[in-house]
Write a protein that holds these residues in place. Structure first.
Motif, PDB file in Angstrom:
ATOM      1  N   ARG A   9       0.681  -1.187  -0.137  1.00  0.00           N
ATOM      2  CA  ARG A   9       0.036   0.171   0.063  1.00  0.00           C
ATOM      3  C   ARG A   9       0.766   1.196  -0.018  1.00  0.00           C
ATOM      4  O   ARG A   9       1.935   1.201   0.481  1.00  0.00           O
ATOM      5  CB  ARG A   9      -0.957  -0.045   1.175  1.00  0.00           C
ATOM      6  CG  ARG A   9      -1.653  -1.262   1.469  1.00  0.00           C
ATOM      7  CD  ARG A   9      -2.641  -0.925   2.761  1.00  0.00           C
ATOM      8  NE  ARG A   9      -3.426  -2.171   3.024  1.00  0.00           N
ATOM      9  CZ  ARG A   9      -2.848  -3.403   3.525  1.00  0.00           C
ATOM     10  NH1 ARG A   9      -1.563  -3.454   4.058  1.00  0.00           N
ATOM     11  NH2 ARG A   9      -3.561  -4.305   3.707  1.00  0.00           N
ATOM     12  N   PHE A  10       0.434   2.283  -0.585  1.00  0.00           N
ATOM     13  CA  PHE A  10       1.014   3.455  -0.469  1.00  0.00           C
ATOM     14  C   PHE A  10       1.165   4.241   1.015  1.00  0.00           C
ATOM     15  O   PHE A  10       0.081   3.973   1.619  1.00  0.00           O
ATOM     16  CB  PHE A  10       0.454   4.566  -1.539  1.00  0.00           C
ATOM     17  CG  PHE A  10       0.499   4.064  -3.157  1.00  0.00           C
ATOM     18  CD1 PHE A  10       1.930   4.160  -3.435  1.00  0.00           C
ATOM     19  CD2 PHE A  10      -0.539   3.590  -3.790  1.00  0.00           C
ATOM     20  CE1 PHE A  10       2.297   3.908  -4.829  1.00  0.00           C
ATOM     21  CE2 PHE A  10      -0.205   3.517  -5.097  1.00  0.00           C
ATOM     22  CZ  PHE A  10       1.068   3.698  -5.516  1.00  0.00           C
ATOM     23  N   GLY A  11       2.087   4.750   1.262  1.00  0.00           N
ATOM     24  CA  GLY A  11       2.308   5.319   2.518  1.00  0.00           C
ATOM     25  C   GLY A  11       3.807   5.671   2.983  1.00  0.00           C
ATOM     26  O   GLY A  11       4.649   5.445   2.246  1.00  0.00           O
ATOM     27  N   GLY A  12       3.972   5.660   4.057  1.00  0.00           N
ATOM     28  CA  GLY A  12       5.372   5.658   4.712  1.00  0.00           C
ATOM     29  C   GLY A  12       6.115   4.706   5.008  1.00  0.00           C
ATOM     30  O   GLY A  12       5.734   3.437   4.543  1.00  0.00           O
ATOM     31  N   PRO A  13       7.236   4.514   5.661  1.00  0.00           N
ATOM     32  CA  PRO A  13       8.139   3.356   5.831  1.00  0.00           C
ATOM     33  C   PRO A  13       7.326   2.411   6.465  1.00  0.00           C
ATOM     34  O   PRO A  13       7.702   0.927   6.506  1.00  0.00           O
ATOM     35  CB  PRO A  13       9.140   4.049   6.619  1.00  0.00           C
ATOM     36  CG  PRO A  13       9.095   5.423   6.465  1.00  0.00           C
ATOM     37  CD  PRO A  13       7.945   5.827   6.150  1.00  0.00           C
ATOM     38  N   GLU A  14       6.302   2.552   7.272  1.00  0.00           N
ATOM     39  CA  GLU A  14       5.507   1.566   7.966  1.00  0.00           C
ATOM     40  C   GLU A  14       5.008   0.685   7.121  1.00  0.00           C
ATOM     41  O   GLU A  14       4.492  -0.683   7.553  1.00  0.00           O
ATOM     42  CB  GLU A  14       4.370   2.204   9.071  1.00  0.00           C
ATOM     43  CG  GLU A  14       3.049   2.712   8.331  1.00  0.00           C
ATOM     44  CD  GLU A  14       3.544   4.102   7.333  1.00  0.00           C
ATOM     45  OE1 GLU A  14       2.362   4.793   6.910  1.00  0.00           O
ATOM     46  OE2 GLU A  14       4.494   4.591   7.940  1.00  0.00           O
ATOM     47  N   GLN A  15       4.991   0.986   5.801  1.00  0.00           N
ATOM     48  CA  GLN A  15       4.389   0.064   4.849  1.00  0.00           C
ATOM     49  C   GLN A  15       5.309  -1.060   4.327  1.00  0.00           C
ATOM     50  O   GLN A  15       4.827  -1.980   3.405  1.00  0.00           O
ATOM     51  CB  GLN A  15       3.768   0.772   3.464  1.00  0.00           C
ATOM     52  CG  GLN A  15       2.670   1.789   3.721  1.00  0.00           C
ATOM     53  CD  GLN A  15       1.315   1.119   4.486  1.00  0.00           C
ATOM     54  OE1 GLN A  15       1.481  -0.368   4.229  1.00  0.00           O
ATOM     55  NE2 GLN A  15       0.484   1.529   5.309  1.00  0.00           N
ATOM     56  N   LEU A  16       6.368  -0.920   4.579  1.00  0.00           N
ATOM     57  CA  LEU A  16       7.562  -1.609   4.079  1.00  0.00           C
ATOM     58  C   LEU A  16       7.789  -2.909   4.971  1.00  0.00           C
ATOM     59  O   LEU A  16       7.835  -2.969   6.288  1.00  0.00           O
ATOM     60  CB  LEU A  16       9.012  -0.897   4.286  1.00  0.00           C
ATOM     61  CG  LEU A  16       8.982   0.176   3.231  1.00  0.00           C
ATOM     62  CD1 LEU A  16      10.426   0.929   3.250  1.00  0.00           C
ATOM     63  CD2 LEU A  16       8.554   0.005   1.791  1.00  0.00           C
ATOM     64  N   GLU A  17       7.690  -3.894   4.461  1.00  0.00           N
ATOM     65  CA  GLU A  17       7.885  -5.424   5.052  1.00  0.00           C
ATOM     66  C   GLU A  17       8.898  -6.414   4.383  1.00  0.00           C
ATOM     67  O   GLU A  17       8.934  -6.238   3.262  1.00  0.00           O
ATOM     68  CB  GLU A  17       6.396  -6.326   5.057  1.00  0.00           C
ATOM     69  CG  GLU A  17       5.092  -5.538   5.437  1.00  0.00           C
ATOM     70  CD  GLU A  17       5.368  -5.474   6.952  1.00  0.00           C
ATOM     71  OE1 GLU A  17       6.028  -6.247   7.486  1.00  0.00           O
ATOM     72  OE2 GLU A  17       4.300  -4.658   7.779  1.00  0.00           O
ATOM     73  N   VAL A  18       9.517  -6.837   5.509  1.00  0.00           N
ATOM     74  CA  VAL A  18      10.480  -7.832   4.950  1.00  0.00           C
ATOM     75  C   VAL A  18      10.028  -9.244   4.564  1.00  0.00           C
ATOM     76  O   VAL A  18       9.613  -9.658   5.917  1.00  0.00           O
ATOM     77  CB  VAL A  18      11.578  -7.902   5.814  1.00  0.00           C
ATOM     78  CG1 VAL A  18      12.975  -8.907   5.310  1.00  0.00           C
ATOM     79  CG2 VAL A  18      12.588  -6.374   6.034  1.00  0.00           C
ATOM     80  N   VAL A  19       9.961  -9.697   3.628  1.00  0.00           N
ATOM     81  CA  VAL A  19       9.220 -11.052   3.337  1.00  0.00           C
ATOM     82  C   VAL A  19      10.238 -11.989   2.701  1.00  0.00           C
ATOM     83  O   VAL A  19      11.609 -11.521   2.425  1.00  0.00           O
ATOM     84  CB  VAL A  19       8.106 -11.046   2.500  1.00  0.00           C
ATOM     85  CG1 VAL A  19       7.167  -9.949   3.224  1.00  0.00           C
ATOM     86  CG2 VAL A  19       8.374 -10.436   1.001  1.00  0.00           C
ATOM     87  N   GLU A  20       9.936 -13.330   2.666  1.00  0.00           N
ATOM     88  CA  GLU A  20      10.937 -14.268   2.063  1.00  0.00           C
ATOM     89  C   GLU A  20       9.896 -14.866   0.803  1.00  0.00           C
ATOM     90  O   GLU A  20       8.775 -14.898   0.853  1.00  0.00           O
ATOM     91  CB  GLU A  20      11.065 -15.578   3.151  1.00  0.00           C
ATOM     92  CG  GLU A  20      12.199 -14.901   3.958  1.00  0.00           C
ATOM     93  CD  GLU A  20      12.884 -16.223   4.819  1.00  0.00           C
ATOM     94  OE1 GLU A  20      12.372 -17.257   4.563  1.00  0.00           O
ATOM     95  OE2 GLU A  20      13.918 -15.968   5.338  1.00  0.00           O
TER      96      GLU A  20
END
Length: 305
Positions: A9-20
């Motif tokens: 989703r668009f937004g700030g750094p809180e939208q970034l997720e580290v996934v595998e």
């Protein structure tokens, strides 16, 4: 499996997720890079925050994050003849760089010269091309006075050194904490903000010949008030507010071979690019928050090691 920073989703750094995810594999004309480091740029978080910016760069969500990267080729796609497994390279892929493995068009990579650290190489692709284009647009000449606004950032550090190398006198705006550093680069620092025009008249009473604005429009405004020809003012982030005649530039306007030349200069020590901080991928949100603050000397990188 391969780690990958994803944004849904668009937004700030809180939208970034580290996934595998499953490891990606290259198609024809592509290579896979085992990423050692990914460099951050202001455009990265703007793409992730604003849908219009994302559309302008051809990014649709969900997507990865970042553009600049450096590492080692570990897999070749069909038809790739110019690269070998084990080659150290740097380059970029929009919306994908902060990951353990990135598939890149083979033509989008540059060989990392011996003596250049992966973290510095990862900081180069956008900043080096943008700096070269911004300086080239105003074509500074020996004996001229060039004003550079926002000189301590990633693009600014490189642009300052390129302008100094042209033989021009470089007057550079930055916060007081960066003044001594800019002097070491051969520039004459001056504080930005209210009263800039008066400070410039004091430091350069003979006038300013050209200007490069790397942050907004305040340096453009000061240069115009000092009588600089708009055709000798370049800007990289003025947006729709750029005054008539001022040259808007970006990495696409870099001269041929600029990225390789700057990388070679950094490798042999004739240029410098400070890495203010290196973050592990798990702290990507913290790194982007710092990038958004706008007071980084040089560059920030994400280390994938």
């Amino acid at each position: 499996m391969s780690r990958f920073v994803q944004q849904e989703r668009f937004g700030g750094p809180e939208q970034l997720e580290v996934v595998e995810r499953d490891e990606p594999h290259p198609g024809p004309g592509q290579v896979r890079v085992r990423v050692a480091a990914a460099g951050l740029n202001p455009v990265d978080w703007k793409v992730g925050q604003h849908e219009q910016v994302a559309q302008a760069f051809g990014v649709t969500l969900p997507a990865g994050f970042g553009h600049d990267l450096a590492g080692t080729i570990d897999e070749l796609g069909e038809g790739v003849l110019d690269w070998s497994v084990g080659d150290r390279v740097f380059g970029g892929r929009r919306g994908a760089a902060v990951a353990d493995h990135v598939v890149v068009e083979a033509s989008a990579l540059t060989r990392t010269p011996d003596g250049l650290d992966d973290e510095v190489a990862a900081a180069l692709p956008i900043a080096a091309r943008t700096a070269d284009a911004a300086v080239g647009a105003v074509a500074p000449r020996p004996g001229e006075t060039v004003l550079i606004g926002g000189a301590a950032g990633g693009v600014g550090v490189l642009a300052t050194q390129l302008a100094v190398a042209s033989g021009a006198r470089v007057v550079a705006t930055a916060s007081a904490s960066n003044h001594e550093f800019l002097r070491e680069l051969g520039a004459e620092p001056v504080a930005y903000g209210d009263g800039l025009v008066e400070r410039l008249r004091a430091i350069a009473p003979e006038g300013v010949d050209a200007a490069i604005d790397l942050h907004g429009t305040s340096t453009i405004d000061a240069a115009l008030e000092l009588g600089v020809d708009p055709g000798r003012i370049s800007a990289i982030a003025a947006g729709p507010d750029v005054p008539a005649g001022v040259i808007s530039t970006g990495g696409g306007g870099a001269s041929e071979g600029a990225l390789g030349r700057i990388a070679a200069a950094l490798a042999d020590g004739s240029m410098v690019l400070p890495i203010e901080r290196s973050f592990p991928i798990e702290r990507v949100r913290e790194a982007v928050e710092l990038q958004r603050g706008g007071h980084v000397r040089g560059k920030l990188v994400i280390s994938m090691r």
